[in-house]
Design a protein around this motif. Sequence first.
Motif, PDB file in Angstrom:
ATOM      1  N   GLY A   1      48.880 -10.891 -29.198  1.00  0.00           N
ATOM      2  CA  GLY A   1      49.629 -12.146 -29.280  1.00  0.00           C
ATOM      3  C   GLY A   1      50.282 -12.383 -30.622  1.00  0.00           C
ATOM      4  N   PHE A   2      51.581 -12.274 -30.688  1.00  0.00           N
ATOM      5  CA  PHE A   2      52.293 -12.412 -31.949  1.00  0.00           C
ATOM      6  C   PHE A   2      53.245 -13.600 -31.926  1.00  0.00           C
ATOM      7  CE2 PHE A   2      56.254 -11.649 -34.267  1.00  0.00           C
ATOM      8  CZ  PHE A   2      55.777 -11.512 -35.557  1.00  0.00           C
ATOM      9  N   THR A   3      54.113 -13.597 -30.909  1.00  0.00           N
ATOM     10  CA  THR A   3      55.251 -14.508 -30.933  1.00  0.00           C
ATOM     11  C   THR A   3      54.853 -15.969 -31.077  1.00  0.00           C
ATOM     12  OG1 THR A   3      56.322 -12.938 -29.498  1.00  0.00           O
ATOM     13  CG2 THR A   3      57.405 -15.036 -29.787  1.00  0.00           C
ATOM     14  N   ALA A   4      53.910 -16.400 -30.238  1.00  0.00           N
ATOM     15  CA  ALA A   4      53.550 -17.816 -30.268  1.00  0.00           C
ATOM     16  C   ALA A   4      52.979 -18.197 -31.634  1.00  0.00           C
ATOM     17  CB  ALA A   4      52.543 -18.126 -29.167  1.00  0.00           C
ATOM     18  N   ALA A   5      52.105 -17.344 -32.166  1.00  0.00           N
ATOM     19  CA  ALA A   5      51.504 -17.639 -33.469  1.00  0.00           C
ATOM     20  C   ALA A   5      52.582 -17.655 -34.547  1.00  0.00           C
ATOM     21  CB  ALA A   5      50.435 -16.605 -33.806  1.00  0.00           C
ATOM     22  N   PHE A   6      53.501 -16.713 -34.452  1.00  0.00           N
ATOM     23  CA  PHE A   6      54.570 -16.640 -35.447  1.00  0.00           C
ATOM     24  C   PHE A   6      55.431 -17.895 -35.410  1.00  0.00           C
ATOM     25  CE2 PHE A   6      58.921 -15.664 -36.672  1.00  0.00           C
ATOM     26  CZ  PHE A   6      58.740 -15.022 -37.886  1.00  0.00           C
ATOM     27  N   VAL A   7      55.839 -18.262 -34.218  1.00  0.00           N
ATOM     28  CA  VAL A   7      56.763 -19.392 -34.078  1.00  0.00           C
ATOM     29  C   VAL A   7      56.072 -20.710 -34.425  1.00  0.00           C
ATOM     30  CG1 VAL A   7      58.063 -20.709 -32.400  1.00  0.00           C
ATOM     31  CG2 VAL A   7      58.237 -18.249 -32.412  1.00  0.00           C
ATOM     32  N   LEU A   8      54.855 -20.886 -33.911  1.00  0.00           N
ATOM     33  CA  LEU A   8      54.168 -22.166 -34.119  1.00  0.00           C
ATOM     34  C   LEU A   8      53.804 -22.400 -35.573  1.00  0.00           C
ATOM     35  CD1 LEU A   8      51.593 -23.259 -31.445  1.00  0.00           C
ATOM     36  CD2 LEU A   8      53.864 -24.105 -31.947  1.00  0.00           C
ATOM     37  N   SER A   9      53.455 -21.344 -36.283  1.00  0.00           N
ATOM     38  CA  SER A   9      52.998 -21.531 -37.661  1.00  0.00           C
ATOM     39  C   SER A   9      54.120 -21.260 -38.651  1.00  0.00           C
ATOM     40  CB  SER A   9      51.818 -20.614 -37.950  1.00  0.00           C
ATOM     41  OG  SER A   9      52.261 -19.277 -38.054  1.00  0.00           O
ATOM     42  N   ASP A  10      55.347 -21.169 -38.173  1.00  0.00           N
ATOM     43  CA  ASP A  10      56.469 -20.917 -39.063  1.00  0.00           C
ATOM     44  C   ASP A  10      56.268 -19.580 -39.782  1.00  0.00           C
ATOM     45  OD1 ASP A  10      58.902 -21.905 -39.779  1.00  0.00           O
ATOM     46  OD2 ASP A  10      58.215 -22.779 -41.648  1.00  0.00           O
ATOM     47  N   GLY A  11      55.663 -18.637 -39.088  1.00  0.00           N
ATOM     48  CA  GLY A  11      55.482 -17.301 -39.655  1.00  0.00           C
ATOM     49  C   GLY A  11      54.418 -17.188 -40.714  1.00  0.00           C
TER      50      GLY A  11
ATOM     51  N   SER B   1      44.386 -20.403 -39.846  1.00  0.00           N
ATOM     52  CA  SER B   1      43.667 -20.660 -38.595  1.00  0.00           C
ATOM     53  C   SER B   1      44.350 -20.001 -37.400  1.00  0.00           C
ATOM     54  CB  SER B   1      43.548 -22.170 -38.363  1.00  0.00           C
ATOM     55  OG  SER B   1      44.825 -22.761 -38.383  1.00  0.00           O
ATOM     56  N   THR B   2      45.634 -19.661 -37.506  1.00  0.00           N
ATOM     57  CA  THR B   2      46.306 -18.979 -36.388  1.00  0.00           C
ATOM     58  C   THR B   2      46.787 -17.594 -36.810  1.00  0.00           C
ATOM     59  OG1 THR B   2      48.429 -19.976 -36.958  1.00  0.00           O
ATOM     60  CG2 THR B   2      47.079 -21.145 -35.356  1.00  0.00           C
ATOM     61  N   LEU B   3      46.097 -17.009 -37.793  1.00  0.00           N
ATOM     62  CA  LEU B   3      46.513 -15.705 -38.305  1.00  0.00           C
ATOM     63  C   LEU B   3      46.051 -14.613 -37.344  1.00  0.00           C
ATOM     64  CD1 LEU B   3      47.904 -14.376 -40.788  1.00  0.00           C
ATOM     65  CD2 LEU B   3      45.623 -13.988 -41.706  1.00  0.00           C
ATOM     66  N   MET B   4      46.827 -14.411 -36.269  1.00  0.00           N
ATOM     67  CA  MET B   4      46.499 -13.365 -35.307  1.00  0.00           C
ATOM     68  C   MET B   4      46.648 -11.999 -35.977  1.00  0.00           C
ATOM     69  SD  MET B   4      45.752 -14.752 -32.318  1.00  0.00           S
ATOM     70  CE  MET B   4      46.204 -13.643 -30.978  1.00  0.00           C
ATOM     71  N   TYR B   5      45.952 -11.015 -35.422  1.00  0.00           N
ATOM     72  CA  TYR B   5      45.938  -9.681 -36.023  1.00  0.00           C
ATOM     73  C   TYR B   5      47.351  -9.141 -36.220  1.00  0.00           C
ATOM     74  CZ  TYR B   5      44.057  -4.965 -36.819  1.00  0.00           C
ATOM     75  OH  TYR B   5      43.722  -3.748 -37.366  1.00  0.00           O
ATOM     76  N   THR B   6      48.156  -9.235 -35.171  1.00  0.00           N
ATOM     77  CA  THR B   6      49.499  -8.657 -35.285  1.00  0.00           C
ATOM     78  C   THR B   6      50.391  -9.459 -36.221  1.00  0.00           C
ATOM     79  OG1 THR B   6      49.949  -9.833 -33.240  1.00  0.00           O
ATOM     80  CG2 THR B   6      49.604  -7.471 -33.081  1.00  0.00           C
ATOM     81  N   LEU B   7      50.130 -10.759 -36.345  1.00  0.00           N
ATOM     82  CA  LEU B   7      50.903 -11.567 -37.291  1.00  0.00           C
ATOM     83  C   LEU B   7      50.546 -11.153 -38.719  1.00  0.00           C
ATOM     84  CD1 LEU B   7      52.793 -13.843 -38.063  1.00  0.00           C
ATOM     85  CD2 LEU B   7      50.969 -15.472 -37.656  1.00  0.00           C
ATOM     86  N   ASN B   8      49.251 -10.944 -38.966  1.00  0.00           N
ATOM     87  CA  ASN B   8      48.797 -10.473 -40.264  1.00  0.00           C
ATOM     88  C   ASN B   8      49.447  -9.127 -40.588  1.00  0.00           C
ATOM     89  OD1 ASN B   8      47.348 -10.338 -42.609  1.00  0.00           O
ATOM     90  ND2 ASN B   8      45.403  -9.814 -41.653  1.00  0.00           N
ATOM     91  N   LEU B   9      49.453  -8.265 -39.580  1.00  0.00           N
ATOM     92  CA  LEU B   9      50.052  -6.937 -39.734  1.00  0.00           C
ATOM     93  C   LEU B   9      51.543  -7.039 -40.071  1.00  0.00           C
ATOM     94  CD1 LEU B   9      49.457  -4.214 -37.044  1.00  0.00           C
ATOM     95  CD2 LEU B   9      51.761  -4.791 -37.700  1.00  0.00           C
TER      96      LEU B   9
END
Lengths: 327, 291, 440
Positions: free
Chosen positions: A255-265, A272-280
């Motif tokens: 899950g990347f997109t939702a976390a990216f968009v919701l948290s402004d990247g 708190s919404t730092l998903m693995y792929t977002l961190n990557l």
Amino acid sequence: MALTTANSPSVRASQGTGASAKRRRPRRGPQREGLAGYIFLSPWLIGLMGITAIPMLLSLYLSFTNYDVLSPLGEAEWVGLANYKRMFTSDPSYWRSVTVTVSFALIAVPLKLAAALGVALLLNKAWRGVGLFRGLFYLPSLIGGSVALAIVWVNMFNREGAFNGFLAIFGIEGKPWVNDPSWALETLMVLAIWQFGAPMVIFLAGLKQVPTELYEAASVDGAGRFRQFMSVTLPMLSPVIFFNLVLETINGFQGFTAAFVLSDGTGGPVDSTLMYTLNLYLKGWREYEMGYASAMAWVFLLAIGIITAVFFSTGRFWVHYSDGDDR
Amino acid sequence: MVASTPAASRRRSGLGRGVVRTAILLLILAVVLYPLIWMVGTSFKGQTEIVSNTGVLPGDFTPGNYTDGWNHFDVSFSRFFLNSAMVALLTVIGNAASCLVAAYAFARLRFPLRGFWFAVMIGTLLLPQHVLTIPQYILFKQFGWVGGEWPYIPLLVPQFLATEAFFVFLMVQFMRGIPRELDEAAKIDGASPFGIFRYVMLPLSRPALVTTAIFSFIWTWNEFFRQLVYLSDLSDYTIPVAMTLFIDSTGQSAIGPMFAMSVLSLLPVFLFFVAFQRLLVEGINTSGLKG
Amino acid sequence: MSTEMHPATGNSRRRLLRGIAAVAVALPLTFGAAACGGDDNEGSSTDANKPVELSVFYWGSEKRAELTQTALDAYKAKNPNVSFKITWQANQGYADKLATLAASGDVPDLFATDDNMLADFATRNVTADLNEYKGNKLDLSKFPPSLVEYGTVDGKLVGIAAGENTQGLVYNKTLLTTNALPEPTTGMTWEAFIDWAAQVTTKTKVPGTMDPSADYKAFWVWLRQQGKDLYNGKQFGFTADDVAKWFTLWKGARDKKATPTADIIHEGNVTDISKQLVVTGKAATSFVWANQMPELKKSTKDDLGVVAYPGDPSAQWARAAMYWNVANSSDNKAVAVDVINFLVNDEAAVTALGTDRGLPSNMDLRAKFAETVTDPAMKLSIQVENDLASKFGKAPQVPPKGHSTFRSELVKAAENVQFGRATPEKAAADLIAVVQPKLG
């Protein structure tokens, strides 16, 4: 549609038990089938060799280097296992993102599948306007991850949001859900569950594949609706349930997109919404540590690969394939 | 069709049940659709209202967002719609055709290393895309696909080579739900693997094909990162890439028009879905299984 | 599959992978080198009429795209042999696309960065050193000297300021006047400002100020007022103690109700103009860049005012709002430099571009341009910035590599304190520990 062949007497004749069909199975050259197999496989094989494999192997190679995107690829220095070591020993954000991702997947994936299956069962029967209903339930999944969606979600779940307005009807005081580090991940889960359209469609398609005479037979045997569901629908749907389970698990972890968009990247508030792929993504594309990001990606592949393998090995106990092939 | 086939006993109590079912559905639907209704409402709000008015209804009805959004750029939005539609439709064709043949091989044919290739196929699903973008870009550049006359080549060629393992796996699962007796019978009739594919699997794979078509279309319609990377000319842009141009967060933004175009861009996918889901209904039950 | 997972165990596996990488790398390099060689022999700078196509890449909005097109068309009218291949992106996706282009050796001839990215690109030699053009093709004599300095990394002139801005404290004028409250002034101390904000909260029920503890630019100004700086070479110019003091200052402000609650502050902790609390009505003041005033105004019906950040205004400096950069790999560096020179020094170009990328860098043209401005918000922003210009201190160095990590980690640390999850001291110590190794 090629109804003629499927309707031919031989097909109808073969509608006996699987056992009798198997006994009559001709022993025709396995070589011929092997050749045909590779012919049918060839587009995929070409795609694998020409398009998928090289970037994958290159990223594997880069995971052992300090590749930084902006310097030429050829100048990336071999650093051995340093990236992997760093992940497990000296990067606190890594473990934070693992925790976030696992809790997200554990909660959101089963709930999303349950919602998808439930609504699919309600929408399975043909009645006037069912197509429109299906479309309306699918609508949230059509949005994808746009800036508009982020604005909408924040306005549903911030302090003055619609959700708190709804709670106020019952005299409950809400929270600033999406802006609160203790609740932001939950709003992300709600978003994921809200977009249950994809597994719903797959369930619907699977339900269409259940031969209706099985229900008729069960009904003749006096089975009620619940019995029919348990003894006909679930087993016949199991390959599709299996597919949805495997794919939604992979999607949940990715899950990347939702976390990216919701948290402004950013993965915020406070990771708190730092998903693995977002961190990557942040490591590779914002801090230009693509070597490290590649190592993270390969550890991810390994971990999800193991989970998937476990699913496949348990699948043989509960997934019913009409092709009678146990794999 | 389906309505005519369920056991008669279940149909008799149908009316009362139908009312309950519709009530439940409408209730769920109201909750599910509220954010979207809010989105539509906001697409009619003016710039100052968008940040201050959090209600559904616009205080100052601004339909101008739609015309402004449509003509906001040097290239009108109709062009972005056409570009997106072309990419999405070609992707649908590519995925449906190439994944179907690959899935047939995995689901029905026995060939050496089948298990190994299947594991590799699943494996390609697992690597996060963000580490593949740059290696793939470099590779495609060597193929001479990047920045050519027709910039969509790197977006489309992979779709014709079954690189979307999701759909291969999806179709494998569906095909394995088709009774093997059908191919066995065809084999006895002397059909080759090609004949079985053509006359048995192809017609029976309709639900899987329709599902693939729906997802290919929608996901391509919304896909951003790859389209961003490979498209560089405004007149080649697709909707997701063009949509981001409305918001320069540290400078000028046109949030109202962005909302208006977001709402409009939902329409084609919604219609595509409603049209195609009909084919799901007419799936396997009418395609000759029962004779 | 399992053998692929452990490539480091076998030497042959490693060699194979390197082989694959080598093939992937070698091909573009050979082709690229051949192409470069050919062009260089032609000598693009010797033949002034040789047709040249420059690729240009920047981020912005549709309006910026129009203005830039006009300015570049003006250049083309004077130099018919030069044509442009222009690509623009919103800031979402710009850095990603630029990175991809850089990775594949396709850096556009002329591209834009800001001080958040400049060191990352400069230290990897993506940007060309323009020192050799300074004084001949590139006239920077009308720039404030600090603005030229703020484009220099490791002694190389890598970025030319496309415009200038400085920190600005924007406040809701309407709210203050209707409640008969005084407006904030340039030069008031941080303590006085916080007391003022607390008073605003009491009287208007709108929190007096955004809490800028997560805002690197406010922290930076505050540091400079303490005689320190954000960076000293490739090190921090401050200690964990300073961060803790900064966080404590704002903890006090929150306790006095001078600021909104942590969740609202989080909404304002983004760079988005439309989410700044002063326009969403959730605070009476926001910490922004002075040149963003006109855009902020478009999102609110209230009147806005702007002054310097609290404390001694000489801690502020002429900051390059964004840079023009030339690709080191470009075959047409001289032409690209000539275009930049035109964009910043030609009256027609500067007039066309306006204040879209900040105030014009050329002081003479800035003064001329200021006379023609009619938009009141724009006029005010220029006036305030010009007033401050006389007080500006020496520009700091361009932030080193790792600055973007610092920015995002500062937000995390500050929010940890705001949400009461860490003490100022703990958050400050963690912040230094995480970012320190990334600087350089």
